[in-house]
Design a protein around this motif. Structure first.
Motif, PDB file in Angstrom:
ATOM      1  N   GLY A   1      -8.503   5.323  -3.977  1.00 22.24           N
ATOM      2  CA  GLY A   1      -9.605   4.910  -3.124  1.00 22.24           C
ATOM      3  C   GLY A   1      -9.607   3.431  -2.847  1.00 22.24           C
ATOM      4  O   GLY A   1      -9.840   2.974  -1.723  1.00 22.24           O
ATOM      5  N   SER A   2      -9.319   2.627  -3.897  1.00 22.68           N
ATOM      6  CA  SER A   2      -9.269   1.175  -3.731  1.00 22.68           C
ATOM      7  C   SER A   2      -8.126   0.758  -2.789  1.00 22.68           C
ATOM      8  O   SER A   2      -8.264  -0.195  -2.032  1.00 22.68           O
ATOM      9  CB  SER A   2      -9.098   0.496  -5.088  1.00 22.68           C
TER      10      SER A   2
ATOM     11  N   GLU B   1      -7.031   2.636  -0.406  1.00 27.05           N
ATOM     12  CA  GLU B   1      -7.255   3.333   0.858  1.00 27.05           C
ATOM     13  C   GLU B   1      -6.049   4.193   1.225  1.00 27.05           C
ATOM     14  O   GLU B   1      -5.533   4.171   2.342  1.00 27.05           O
ATOM     15  CB  GLU B   1      -7.560   2.333   1.965  1.00 27.05           C
ATOM     16  N   CYS B   2      -5.608   4.982   0.213  1.00 27.57           N
ATOM     17  CA  CYS B   2      -4.400   5.796   0.392  1.00 27.57           C
ATOM     18  C   CYS B   2      -4.597   6.927   1.394  1.00 27.57           C
ATOM     19  O   CYS B   2      -3.624   7.477   1.915  1.00 27.57           O
ATOM     20  CB  CYS B   2      -3.956   6.375  -0.952  1.00 27.57           C
ATOM     21  N   GLN B   3      -5.844   7.317   1.667  1.00 21.99           N
ATOM     22  CA  GLN B   3      -6.076   8.452   2.571  1.00 21.99           C
ATOM     23  C   GLN B   3      -6.159   8.018   4.016  1.00 21.99           C
ATOM     24  O   GLN B   3      -6.282   8.848   4.909  1.00 21.99           O
ATOM     25  CB  GLN B   3      -7.383   9.159   2.167  1.00 21.99           C
ATOM     26  N   ASP B   4      -6.167   6.714   4.255  1.00 24.86           N
ATOM     27  CA  ASP B   4      -6.301   6.241   5.651  1.00 24.86           C
ATOM     28  C   ASP B   4      -5.008   6.444   6.437  1.00 24.86           C
ATOM     29  O   ASP B   4      -3.933   6.484   5.869  1.00 24.86           O
ATOM     30  CB  ASP B   4      -6.693   4.763   5.666  1.00 24.86           C
TER      31      ASP B   4
ATOM     32  N   LYS C   1       0.807  -1.220   0.000  1.00 23.39           N
ATOM     33  CA  LYS C   1       0.000   0.000   0.000  1.00 23.39           C
ATOM     34  C   LYS C   1       0.840   1.270   0.000  1.00 23.39           C
ATOM     35  O   LYS C   1       0.610   2.171  -0.812  1.00 23.39           O
ATOM     36  CB  LYS C   1      -0.923  -0.021   1.227  1.00 23.39           C
TER      37      LYS C   1
ATOM     38  N   CYS D   1       0.756   3.977  -3.065  1.00 23.38           N
ATOM     39  CA  CYS D   1       0.215   5.331  -2.871  1.00 23.38           C
ATOM     40  C   CYS D   1       1.258   6.381  -3.203  1.00 23.38           C
ATOM     41  O   CYS D   1       0.933   7.441  -3.754  1.00 23.38           O
ATOM     42  CB  CYS D   1      -0.288   5.496  -1.441  1.00 23.38           C
TER      43      CYS D   1
END
Length: 396
Positions: free
Chosen positions: A390-391, A393-396, A357, A361
């Motif tokens: 979004g898939s 979850e780069c903003q988490d 991830k 990202c």
């Protein structure tokens, strides 16, 4: 370098291993079967349902829920052929002595007839409510506002597709294809050597088209080969083994083309990209098990809709890996010269495949920053980059 999605044998194996989440689209109450005809970029699916008591009705699926579109007063059976992103659905209805093109408009689960045009048929709509179709007497036509304009091409003819932006149309006229490019220039294209007919069935926002070249053989079933148009040159696509007929009738801006093939076992959906053809049945997927007999629509996000073998429409939503392929396709489509992007894309695909991830990202951020020029490239890239982020979850 159009359709340079993948090149090597390992690339092809990777593409064929992409996973889609499949789901059946429910039939409307009282329907025995249904068939999708087109899909908007936001996922609204337009199509037709066959009623148990006979006749057909126009349908649009919003968030997978089927909505039957009421026919205009005095009309009989109807079909929906395409959906826009602004609450517009178009299609055709039967009259006692002719047909009429119809536009429905609505929000949520409520749609109503907005306008009708007796004596015309419509096949596609763009983002500005302009449409492609034909007059009832077989002349290619374009819808502009409230009025239809007739193209001066040989009859019988039909405008088969209109791009969401950019002002391109595709069609067929007699035994030839035609492509209309801004500011309204009509180019006739003759069949390739060895073929007797040619049709351009879909065109995207940069003017690339796909279709079919046919061979008419007396007392035998017609044979055909899928084609894509490199400029105004129709390039015949190598068919899958065993197929006597293939056509590409849908195309997105990332370069994925879709349609159907015919073999001794019947019809089957096909996808084309990267210089090779893929049977949709060979794609790994989860969810619905219904086979797709023909792909009738593909969005820029890679969502595929088509005819299921049981009379039930099927939608395939791509996983993040497919979004990466779309990203690669866009770079190929615009032939981005910076070789550094090749390395970034290769790392991104690897990191997505193995769930790395943080690295994926970081690669997305680098692509987003480096793709600010040219401007038209950024317009295509940003939605795909956002979908991948979004898939992952780069903003988490």
């Amino acid at each position: 370098a159009y359709f340079r999605l993948v090149g090597s044998a390992s690339d092809q194996a990777y593409a064929r291993a992409l996973t889609f989440a499949a789901s059946d689209l429910p039939l409307p109450d009282g329907a025995v079967s249904a068939s999708p005809a087109g899909v908007s970029q936001r996922g609204a699916v337009a199509g037709v349902a066959t009623r148990s008591q006979g006749g057909t009705e126009a349908v649009v699926w919003i968030d997978r829920a089927p909505i039957v579109l009421a026919p205009p007063v005095g009309a009989g059976s109807c079909e929906a052929t395409d959906a826009g992103d602004d609450g517009v659905v178009v299609g055709n209805c039967e009259l006692s002595d002719s047909t009429e093109a119809v536009m429905w408009r609505g929000t949520g689960q409520s749609f109503a007839v907005d306008r009708t045009w007796p004596g015309f048929r419509i096949s596609r709509i763009d983002g500005a409510d302009e449409g492609a179709g034909a007059s009832a007497d077989g002349r290619a036509a374009i819808l502009m506002g409230d009025h239809w304009g007739i193209f001066g091409v040989p009859s019988p003819s039909e405008a088969t597709s209109i791009s969401d932006a950019g002002g391109f149309l595709s069609g067929r006229a007699g035994k030839s294809a035609f492509i209309v490019s801004p500011p309204g220039r009509v180019e006739m294209i003759e069949p390739p050597t060895g073929f007797t007919s040619l049709a351009a069935l879909a065109v995207n926002t940069v003017g690339v088209a796909v279709g079919v070249a046919g061979i008419d053989i007396l007392n035998a079933q017609p044979k055909g080969r899928a084609v894509y148009f490199r400029g105004l040159e129709p390039q015949v696509v190598e068919p899958l083994a065993g197929d006597s007929y293939e056509e590409l009738a849908a195309l997105n801006d990332a370069g994925w083309a879709a349609g159907h093939g015919v073999s001794a076992n019947g019809r089957h959906g096909i996808l084309y990209g990267g210089g090779f053809m893929t049977d949709v049945a060979t794609l790994a997927r989860t969810g619905a098990t219904t086979s797709i007999e023909a792909v009738t629509g593909v969005t820029n996000a890679g969502v595929v809709v088509g005819d299921g073998d049981s009379g039930t429409p099927v939608a395939l939503a791509p996983t993040v890996a497919v979004e990466v392929q779309n990203l690669i396709a866009i770079f190929s489509l615009f032939d981005v010269p910076d070789p550094a992007f090749d390395d970034v894309l290769a790392r991104l695909r690897y990191d997505v495949a193995y769930g790395r991830k943080a690295r994926a990202c970081a690669s997305l951020d680098g692509i987003r920053e480096g793709a600010s020029q040219p401007q038209n490239l950024q317009v295509f890239l940003v939605p795909v980059i956002d979908a991948i982020a979004g898939s992952m979850e780069c903003q988490d």
